[in-house]
Design a protein around this motif. Structure first.
Motif, short mmCIF file in Angstrom:
data_model
loop_
_atom_site.label_atom_id
_atom_site.label_comp_id
_atom_site.label_asym_id
_atom_site.label_seq_id
_atom_site.Cartn_x
_atom_site.Cartn_y
_atom_site.Cartn_z
N ASP A 55 4.82 9.56 -9.73
CA ASP A 55 5.51 9.76 -7.68
C ASP A 55 6.02 9.56 -7.64
O ASP A 55 5.63 8.23 -7.23
CB ASP A 55 5.48 11.13 -7.80
N ALA A 56 6.31 9.46 -6.08
CA ALA A 56 6.65 8.34 -4.78
C ALA A 56 5.36 7.50 -3.73
O ALA A 56 5.85 6.60 -3.69
CB ALA A 56 7.84 8.78 -3.94
N ARG A 57 4.63 7.99 -4.69
CA ARG A 57 3.62 7.42 -3.75
C ARG A 57 2.91 5.92 -4.62
O ARG A 57 2.31 5.60 -4.34
CB ARG A 57 1.55 8.77 -3.77
N PHE A 58 3.18 6.10 -5.70
CA PHE A 58 3.08 5.21 -6.29
C PHE A 58 3.60 3.99 -6.99
O PHE A 58 3.99 3.53 -7.12
CB PHE A 58 2.74 5.40 -8.19
N TYR A 59 4.91 4.11 -5.41
CA TYR A 59 5.71 3.14 -6.02
C TYR A 59 5.86 2.03 -5.57
O TYR A 59 6.62 1.09 -6.24
CB TYR A 59 7.24 3.81 -5.12
N ASN A 60 4.92 1.74 -4.31
CA ASN A 60 4.68 1.12 -4.22
C ASN A 60 3.68 -0.20 -4.75
O ASN A 60 3.66 -1.85 -5.21
CB ASN A 60 3.72 1.33 -2.54
N THR A 123 -5.38 -12.52 -7.47
CA THR A 123 -6.22 -12.31 -6.97
C THR A 123 -5.62 -11.26 -5.62
O THR A 123 -6.31 -10.24 -5.03
CB THR A 123 -7.41 -13.51 -6.55
N ALA A 124 -5.00 -11.86 -5.10
CA ALA A 124 -4.01 -11.41 -3.74
C ALA A 124 -3.82 -10.39 -4.43
O ALA A 124 -3.39 -8.91 -3.63
CB ALA A 124 -3.02 -11.95 -3.02
N LEU A 129 -3.51 -4.00 -4.35
CA LEU A 129 -3.43 -3.15 -6.03
C LEU A 129 -4.17 -1.77 -5.05
O LEU A 129 -4.60 -0.85 -5.02
CB LEU A 129 -3.79 -3.57 -7.07
N VAL A 130 -5.69 -2.70 -5.03
CA VAL A 130 -7.15 -1.67 -4.47
C VAL A 130 -6.89 -0.83 -2.72
O VAL A 130 -7.22 0.17 -2.55
CB VAL A 130 -8.34 -2.66 -4.37
N VAL A 131 -6.20 -1.76 -2.51
CA VAL A 131 -5.82 -1.02 -0.69
C VAL A 131 -4.78 0.02 -0.75
O VAL A 131 -5.20 0.84 -0.71
CB VAL A 131 -4.88 -1.90 -0.06
N LEU A 132 -3.96 -0.73 -1.70
CA LEU A 132 -2.72 0.58 -2.22
C LEU A 132 -3.67 1.72 -2.47
O LEU A 132 -2.79 2.76 -2.28
CB LEU A 132 -1.51 0.07 -3.16
N LEU A 133 -4.17 1.97 -3.84
CA LEU A 133 -4.94 2.82 -4.46
C LEU A 133 -5.80 3.88 -3.23
O LEU A 133 -5.61 4.73 -3.13
CB LEU A 133 -6.08 2.08 -4.88
#
Length: 136
Positions: A55-60, A123-124, A129-133
């Motif tokens: 869903d849209a929460r994962f678009y980023n 690495t970046a 990815l961790v921040v977005l999760l």
């Protein structure tokens, strides 16, 4: 733009003179150029999969994978230019080395700044990815 020659011919009309030379060219292309392109395709596939299935929460996250794919393909373009120069007449020794056998061009070396660039990008992206999760 540099126009390198290969045994006196432009790149588009260059033909390997024997099987050993053709094998060496293909091996370097498969290892160097192919690895970057396979990584780019995998990242683009992951981006599309994430955007289509979740869903849209994962678009980023999907967009982040897409951006990473584009940036790695840019670095792959620089790596390809490096490889083209390595086989050009400007880097090819006049004769083969009696101690090392046949020389194909510039000695193989890792394109250090490209490896560092890919490492920093990955690495970046892992940090992003961790921040977005955690924001989900």
């Amino acid at each position: 733009m540099h126009h390198y020659t290969y045994k006196g011919s432009p790149k588009a009309s260059y033909i390997a003179t024997d099987l050993a030379e053709l094998v060496e060219l293909r091996a370097r292309q498969r290892t160097l150029e192919g690895a970057y392109m396979r990584s780019t395709l995998l990242l683009l596939g992951s981006a599309v999969l994430i955007i289509k299935l979740f869903d849209a929460r994962f678009y980023n996250i999907g967009i982040m994978f897409g951006v990473l794919a584009v940036l790695i393909s840019v670095l792959a373009w620089f790596r390809r230019r490096h490889l083209n120069r390595d086989f050009s007449d400007q880097k090819r020794p006049a004769t083969d080395s009696p101690t090392h056998g046949r020389l194909w061009g510039a000695p193989f070396s890792t394109a250090g700044w490209i490896v560092i660039g890919v490492s920093l990008l990955v690495t970046a992206s892992e940090i992003v990815l961790v921040v977005l999760l955690f924001q989900i």
